[in-house]
Scaffold this active site. Sequence first.
Site, PDB file in Angstrom:
ATOM      1  N   PRO A  52     -19.691  10.978   8.458  1.00 14.71           N
ATOM      2  CA  PRO A  52     -18.804  11.394   9.408  1.00 14.71           C
ATOM      3  C   PRO A  52     -17.473  11.720   8.713  1.00 14.71           C
ATOM      4  O   PRO A  52     -16.824  11.184   8.190  1.00 14.71           O
ATOM      5  CB  PRO A  52     -18.603  10.266  10.068  1.00 14.71           C
ATOM      6  CG  PRO A  52     -18.963   8.991   9.547  1.00 14.71           C
ATOM      7  CD  PRO A  52     -20.075   9.651   8.328  1.00 14.71           C
ATOM      8  N   LYS A  60       1.879  -3.396   7.553  1.00 12.93           N
ATOM      9  CA  LYS A  60       1.991  -3.779   6.116  1.00 12.93           C
ATOM     10  C   LYS A  60       3.419  -3.244   5.701  1.00 12.93           C
ATOM     11  O   LYS A  60       3.781  -4.140   4.701  1.00 12.93           O
ATOM     12  CB  LYS A  60       1.018  -2.824   5.177  1.00 12.93           C
ATOM     13  CG  LYS A  60      -0.538  -2.984   5.241  1.00 12.93           C
ATOM     14  CD  LYS A  60      -1.010  -4.307   4.611  1.00 12.93           C
ATOM     15  CE  LYS A  60      -0.754  -4.275   3.236  1.00 12.93           C
ATOM     16  NZ  LYS A  60      -1.018  -5.579   2.452  1.00 12.93           N
ATOM     17  N   THR A  86       0.790  -1.152  -0.042  1.00  9.18           N
ATOM     18  CA  THR A  86       0.112   0.195  -0.029  1.00  9.18           C
ATOM     19  C   THR A  86       0.749   1.267  -0.161  1.00  9.18           C
ATOM     20  O   THR A  86       2.097   1.117   0.716  1.00  9.18           O
ATOM     21  CB  THR A  86      -0.910   0.072   1.137  1.00  9.18           C
ATOM     22  OG1 THR A  86      -1.307   1.122   1.353  1.00  9.18           O
ATOM     23  CG2 THR A  86      -0.147  -0.155   2.435  1.00  9.18           C
ATOM     24  N   ASP A  87       0.189   2.267  -0.460  1.00  6.53           N
ATOM     25  CA  ASP A  87       0.789   3.709  -0.382  1.00  6.53           C
ATOM     26  C   ASP A  87       1.319   4.079   0.919  1.00  6.53           C
ATOM     27  O   ASP A  87       2.157   5.034   1.332  1.00  6.53           O
ATOM     28  CB  ASP A  87       0.282   5.021  -1.056  1.00  6.53           C
ATOM     29  CG  ASP A  87      -1.319   4.948  -0.523  1.00  6.53           C
ATOM     30  OD1 ASP A  87      -1.688   4.106   0.149  1.00  6.53           O
ATOM     31  OD2 ASP A  87      -2.050   5.820  -0.855  1.00  6.53           O
ATOM     32  N   GLU A  88       0.554   3.367   1.909  1.00  5.34           N
ATOM     33  CA  GLU A  88       0.406   3.918   3.431  1.00  5.34           C
ATOM     34  C   GLU A  88       1.899   3.687   3.953  1.00  5.34           C
ATOM     35  O   GLU A  88       2.351   4.021   5.175  1.00  5.34           O
ATOM     36  CB  GLU A  88      -0.611   3.491   4.023  1.00  5.34           C
ATOM     37  CG  GLU A  88      -1.976   4.149   3.644  1.00  5.34           C
ATOM     38  CD  GLU A  88      -3.261   3.771   4.487  1.00  5.34           C
ATOM     39  OE1 GLU A  88      -3.169   3.968   5.671  1.00  5.34           O
ATOM     40  OE2 GLU A  88      -4.419   3.645   3.875  1.00  5.34           O
ATOM     41  N   TYR A 103      -1.763  -0.225  11.148  1.00  2.25           N
ATOM     42  CA  TYR A 103      -2.185  -0.943   9.945  1.00  2.25           C
ATOM     43  C   TYR A 103      -1.021  -0.572   8.875  1.00  2.25           C
ATOM     44  O   TYR A 103      -0.571  -1.491   8.226  1.00  2.25           O
ATOM     45  CB  TYR A 103      -3.389   0.028   9.019  1.00  2.25           C
ATOM     46  CG  TYR A 103      -3.626  -0.275   7.755  1.00  2.25           C
ATOM     47  CD1 TYR A 103      -3.568  -1.916   7.085  1.00  2.25           C
ATOM     48  CD2 TYR A 103      -3.014   0.642   6.812  1.00  2.25           C
ATOM     49  CE1 TYR A 103      -3.600  -2.003   5.740  1.00  2.25           C
ATOM     50  CE2 TYR A 103      -3.385   0.331   5.370  1.00  2.25           C
ATOM     51  CZ  TYR A 103      -3.634  -1.192   5.053  1.00  2.25           C
ATOM     52  OH  TYR A 103      -3.690  -1.257   3.668  1.00  2.25           O
ATOM     53  N   ALA A 104      -0.579   0.450   8.623  1.00  2.23           N
ATOM     54  CA  ALA A 104       0.418   0.634   7.627  1.00  2.23           C
ATOM     55  C   ALA A 104       1.678   0.225   8.344  1.00  2.23           C
ATOM     56  O   ALA A 104       2.550  -0.240   7.347  1.00  2.23           O
ATOM     57  CB  ALA A 104       0.527   2.495   7.457  1.00  2.23           C
TER      58      ALA A 104
END
Length: 346
Positions: A205, A154, A126-128, A150-151
Amino acid sequence: MKNLLVTGGAGFIGANFVHHMLKTYPDYRIVVFDKLTYAGNLNNLKAVEQNPRYAFVQGDICDATVVRNAIQEHSIDTIVNFAAETHVDRSILDPDAFVRTNVYGPYVLCEAAKDLRLERLHHISTDEVYGPIREGKFKEADRFKPTSPYAAAKAGGELLVLSYFQTYHLPITVTRGVNTYGPYQYPEKAIPLFVTNAIDDQPLPLYGDGMQVRDRLHALDHALAVDVVLHRGQLGEAYNVAADMEHTNIDVARRILKLLNKPESLIQPVLDRPAHDVRYALDADKLGALGWEPQVTFDQGLEETVQWYVANEAWWRPLKSGEYLDYYQKQYTNRAQTLADEVLKS
Ligand code: NAD
Ligand code: TYD
């Protein structure tokens, strides 16, 4: 490459990839291997259920025995790993499953691919992993600086996969995609959440000031990118996948409301996500050199996606109950508590 094990293939991008591959390659067989967590959904694969070139195995990528049995039983030569815990907000509430699935899971797949001498392990990253960037774009050689559990998980999983190329010459490739949207996306991610809430006249939201920027890639283009790297990518290499269609979150919310003919008053600013990354942006020239370019504009893709959710209420409505509601209650209780703690500290 003929027999693919698509791990996480019952999730959003994985299912889009399976549909694409079965349509594009009449001689490929696809085995989806998926734990079916809250995000996995066999309804995403209903259209291929009867296809003789498709099979499904329920299993956890962290379980080496089940993974190896599936590979051997189905004469798998290639793994494409989409399986992951994927929601940043959930990783903030409870990182445990993220560390397990996103770090230990790729390790199990690497070991299986190495011992069983597979032709390829392609890993979806991912980009993250790069973290936020205010201006410019990250290239593949730039350093990782992830900010969410999360990032970070990953990043750990991807680094392990890359290390197996260096150490064991395992034939791996990696793609790092930007924010992806389209049909079959679980309605906790911003776009499907906003669309399904707007259909029900419920608030959208919006975290903080809504000025965070994401590049928006259609799931079909993400699937095409993985296809291109599988067939033309260089072993040991990672490829950025970017659409170059950057939008702020507030702009995306407004576009969705306009497409559904709903009032902007449905936008409800809420407490910001902790460590909310202000912008992600990738340079995808390396993938462009392999002949890939995005096919779907954001205008077209968003409109089609909104229409898909309108037409497929039977797909998403059952998802917005039970565990889903418990999660939102936990998330907003937690964030109200964070706000209270901050006020008390100041
Ligand atoms: P998703 O949450 O919709 O699907 C994940 C799938 O993995 C689900 O089917 C789930 O059941 C399965 N899974 C989870 N844990 C598992 C385990 N331990 N064993 C086997 N299966 C398991 O996710 P998505 O949005 O389709 O993302 C797919 C991949 O693409 C992920 O690796 C994600 O990090 C990456 N990615 C996503 C985006 C995005 O915007 N959605 C962008 C870039 C990269
Ligand atoms: P999301 O879809 O969770 O993807 P990611 O965090 O992986 O980029 O969120 C996309 C953007 O939308 C992100 O900047 C956070 C924001 N967002 C909201 O404003 N409200 C929401 O309810 C959600 C889920 C996300």
